[in-house]
Design an enzyme around this catalytic site. Structure first.
Site, PDB file in Angstrom:
ATOM      1  N   THR A 305       0.826  -1.209   0.000  1.00 20.20           N
ATOM      2  CA  THR A 305       0.000   0.000   0.000  1.00 20.20           C
ATOM      3  C   THR A 305       0.858   1.255   0.000  1.00 20.20           C
ATOM      4  O   THR A 305       0.584   2.216  -0.717  1.00 20.20           O
ATOM      5  CB  THR A 305      -0.905   0.035   1.246  1.00 20.20           C
ATOM      6  OG1 THR A 305      -1.793  -1.057   1.192  1.00 20.20           O
ATOM      7  CG2 THR A 305      -1.714   1.322   1.308  1.00 20.20           C
ATOM      8  N   ASP A 480      -4.748  -0.811  -5.266  1.00 21.32           N
ATOM      9  CA  ASP A 480      -3.345  -0.533  -4.913  1.00 21.32           C
ATOM     10  C   ASP A 480      -2.376  -1.641  -5.325  1.00 21.32           C
ATOM     11  O   ASP A 480      -1.240  -1.371  -5.706  1.00 21.32           O
ATOM     12  CB  ASP A 480      -3.183  -0.176  -3.425  1.00 21.32           C
ATOM     13  CG  ASP A 480      -3.622  -1.283  -2.479  1.00 21.32           C
ATOM     14  OD1 ASP A 480      -4.377  -2.181  -2.906  1.00 21.32           O
ATOM     15  OD2 ASP A 480      -3.214  -1.243  -1.302  1.00 21.32           O
TER      16      ASP A 480
HETATM   17  C1  GP9 Z   1      -2.964  -0.715   6.539  1.00 20.06           C
HETATM   18  C2  GP9 Z   1      -3.360  -0.918   5.119  1.00 20.06           C
HETATM   19  C3  GP9 Z   1      -2.793  -2.189   4.569  1.00 20.06           C
HETATM   20  O1  GP9 Z   1      -3.031   0.560   7.023  1.00 20.06           O
HETATM   21  O2  GP9 Z   1      -3.145   0.182   4.354  1.00 20.06           O
HETATM   22  O3  GP9 Z   1      -1.588  -2.084   3.921  1.00 20.06           O
HETATM   23  P1  GP9 Z   1      -1.047  -3.280   2.989  1.00 20.06           P
HETATM   24  O4  GP9 Z   1      -0.844  -4.479   3.854  1.00 20.06           O
HETATM   25  O5  GP9 Z   1      -2.096  -3.533   1.952  1.00 20.06           O
HETATM   26  O6  GP9 Z   1       0.193  -2.779   2.396  1.00 20.06           O
HETATM   27 MN    MN Z   2      -2.891  -2.466   0.347  1.00 22.27          MN
END
Ligand code: GP9
Ligand code: MN
Length: 710
Positions: A305, A480
């Site tokens: 993310t 994402d």
């Molecule tokens: C946590 C969420 C998850 O705040 O944004 O992140 P990810 O595991 O998908 O990188």
């Molecule tokens: Mn994510």
């Protein structure tokens, strides 16, 4: 027979015998773990052989240090080394299962930012067989405890210990030589940790990563203005002009960036069990005033993310070693989109129903110039409101409105959803589509959380329409990164209706949704090949903001002159003609594999690879060297992080003052009357509350179709 047995026992009762025994057990165990717990892509007998010998050198070296110790300390050392290395292997097995990669020191350094949620995921993915990595340690301890192996206290000749150390270096040399003959540039081309483990073993990878991490911090202290020059040259050489017809069409509009957690493109327009998986997004996708992209790829690395956020708002890649937002987000200088918009009169805010520390957002967002960061503590979270990584999407988006309506317009608001996150937890009440039936328990509930996410977006869209925000806003929606990792090939094949999955299919599986919706926008489905790195230049053009000479690696997705090279973080790529993934090359249009390249093909592929390598390494040099601190732009004022305070009390005070200074918020326009009651949700948690929709379904049956069908 019994004579041989006696010989073995006698051997084991010597210190060197015990050492050899421990090394052999460790190497067999490591090899078995490499084969069964990771997908290292071992091909051919040479690579098999290299993999088999890869643990030997470091085992000889590290266990061999014990030979320098006296008496029982030698044994203690070897057992300790075995236990530490096995724990490290164990940790990597768990990490790999979720992230398809190995643990890095950058990740450990920044682990405070991610640990609590990471812990949650890791607990869920442990398997009984993972503990087999400790079997040899326990076995050795047991043999010593019952005195089947007796401790040899006779002094061990130092020269033999030294000889063992020298032998380990020799074995390493042979290992490295074989590795390089099979894969040149192994250690210089560092895009993929899998390669290093495959060729040199986990221990060597770890040592290599430690050195690299140290060098990175050194690099920053030594970096200078001059290093910006090759970056500027590359960007100038590859500069294209943005699409003039779209320039400024969203000028002065609010911008919503809607982060669709783990949502992949393949679910768009797809049905399951007679239902559309994402009916609301499908509707948006096909609307006349939505620009949709069907060849848009996620380009994240281990930072998942956070890499997506880094690319979207800076047009810089995440780092190969781990989250750049975690490692460099606090200290580096950025020329981020929120900061630029702030300086162009926008209010800027990010919304997320998780702890602020995750991915170091609480610090990195200040460097990005976000005025507000509404995280967990800003939300009214009651028992049952949280699932997995944060507040459930329906509740989160509904509750977000009370802050959105207070933001002086125009605003830039990023809404980060989480419900469609591994391990795809969903309550019966929230599930309104059946699980998939691939038989892979990790994959099957994905369709349910994706459906739930879509319903949440449907509810948000309804609110935006009713409140009038839609007509003043540009909506940017993006997935994402993948939700279903490449370790689930059988399930992927079943979902995609394919007999089997090859690297071409996996490359195409990296597509994520990207849509820009705005009333009056000339929309349509655009087939350009692009990715997350290209979002910022695209949006800047649409918003009509000039940033000549910006250090951004992407290209406007709407420009006709795009090179359409999509670089993956590990150096693979997709382009309109060629796709390279996992070391295999394909024709992008047909998916046909290219095994023997013609002269021309070789030239073309090499040229793309060269671009990809340069793009990634120059982007890395910007982040690793913190080079933007040397970049002076007439259109940008360097961000002062101390201008921002995300503490709830301070931020809310500031928000109310901002509204008085600039009375353009929706709330002010509405003469102080909140628009919250326009938000309808069928979230079961709110059933019975005045704002919840009367058609809400609490039964969890598939009849609930949420706002999508309203
Ligand atoms: C946590 C969420 C998850 O705040 O944004 O992140 P990810 O595991 O998908 O990188
Ligand atoms: Mn994510």
């Amino acid at each position: 027979m019994s004579q041989a047995w006696h010989k073995i026992r006698r051997g084991l009762n010597t210190r060197f015998g015990f050492f050899l025994f421990a090394v052999i057990l460790f190497c067999i165990k490591s090899y078995m773990a490499y084969q069964t717990k990771f997908s290292l892509g071992v091909k051919g007998s040479m690579q098999e052989l290299i993999l088999a010998i890869s643990p030997i050198a470091t085992a000889l070296l590290l266990f061999g240090i014990g030979l320098y110790f006296r008496g029982k300390w030698a044994y203690c050392w070897m057992i300790l080394v075995d236990a530490i290395l096995s724990s490290w292997l164990f940790a990597n097995i768990l990490y790999y299962r979720e992230f398809s990669d190995f643990i890095t020191f950058n990740l450990i350094k920044g682990s405070g930012a991610t640990s609590d949620n990471l812990g949650k995921s890791l607990m869920g993915i442990m398997r009984g067989t993972d503990f087999l990595v400790f079997v040899d340690v326990i076995f050795l301890i047991l043999l010593l405890a019952i005195r089947f192996i007796k401790i040899d206290t006779t002094p061990f000749k130092i020269r033999y210990a030294v000889a063992t150390t020298i032998l380990s270096v020799g074995v390493f040399g042979v290992n490295l030589g074989m590795a390089y003959s099979n894969r040149s540039g192994l250690l210089t081309r560092t895009f993929d940790n899998n390669y290093i483990v495959k060729y040199l073993g986990l221990q060597t990878y770890t040592a290599y990563d430690a050195i690299k991490t140290y060098q990175n911090s050194e690099q920053k202290s030594k970096a200078s203005n001059n290093q910006l020059k090759p970056v500027q040259k590359f960007l100038k050489d590859n500069h294209i002009s943005s699409n003039i017809q779209y320039k400024g069409v969203a000028k002065g509009k609010n911008v919503f960036v809607i982060h669709l957690e783990s949502l992949q493109q393949f679910v768009i327009d797809k049905k399951w069990d007679g239902q559309e998986i994402t009916p609301n997004l499908n509707k948006l996708y096909h609307e006349n005033d939505t620009l949709s992209f069907d060849n848009f790829f996620n380009q994240v690395g281990q930072g998942k993310t956070s890499d997506a956020e880094m690319m979207l708002e800076n047009s810089l890649f995440g780092l190969a070693e781990g989250s750049a937002m975690v490692m460099d987000g606090t200290t580096n200088t950025f020329q981020s989109m929120p900061a630029i918009l702030d300086q162009n009169g926008y209010s800027t805010a990010s919304f997320h129903g998780d702890v602020p520390s995750f991915w170091n957002r609480d610090n990195a967002y200040k460097s990005f110039g976000y005025q507000y960061f509404f995280s967990k503590e800003y939300y009214d979270i009651k028992p049952g409101y949280v699932s997995g990584y944060g507040m459930k999407d329906k509740l989160f988006l509904k509750d977000t409105v009370k802050y959105v309506e207070q933001l002086p317009q125009p605003f830039y608001a990023k809404l980060i959803t989480v419900s469609n996150h591994y391990p795809y937890l969903i309550s019966k009440k929230d599930a309104s589509i059946k699980e998939w039936d691939t038989g892979d328990p990790t994959v099957d509930p994905y369709v349910q959380t994706a459906h739930y996410l879509d319903q949440s977006i449907g509810e948000l869209m309804n609110y935006l329409k009713k409140s009038g925000l839609e007509k003043n806003s540009m909506l940017v929606l993006y997935g994402d990164h993948y939700g279903i990792s490449n370790n689930h090939k059988a399930a992927i094949a079943k979902i995609l209706n394919l007999k089997q999955i090859d690297n071409y299919n996996l490359a195409m599986f990296q597509k994520v949704p990207f849509m820009i919706h705005m009333p009056g926008l000339k929309g349509g489905i655009n087939h350009t090949y692009g990715g997350e790195i290209d979002v910022m230049p695209t949006l800047m053009n649409l918003m009509g903001i000039n940033d000549p000479g910006a250090i951004q690696f992407g290209q406007d997705l709407l420009s006709k002159d795009r090179n359409q090279i999509v670089s993956f973080r590990d150096g693979d790529f997709v382009s309109p003609k060629y796709t390279k993934y996992g070391n295999d090359l394909y024709f992008t249009k047909t998916g046909q594999q290219i095994t023997d390249k013609t002269e021309t093909e070789k030239k073309e592929v090499d040229k793309i690879q060269d671009y990809v390598n340069k793009e990634l390494s120059l982007s890395d040099s910007v982040i690793n060297g913190d080079l933007l601190r040397f970049s002076k732009q007439s259109w940008f004022k360097t961000v002062d992080k101390s201008d921002y305070n995300y503490k709830k009390s301070a931020a809310l005070k500031e928000l109310s003052e901002a509204q008085n200074k600039k009375p353009t918020s929706l709330l002010k326009e509405n003469k102080g009357k909140s628009t919250e009651d326009l938000y309808k949700t069928d979230a079961p948690e709110l059933k019975g509350e005045s704002s919840s929709s009367s058609s809400s379904d609490d039964s969890g049956s598939s009849s609930s179709s949420s706002s999508s069908s309203k």
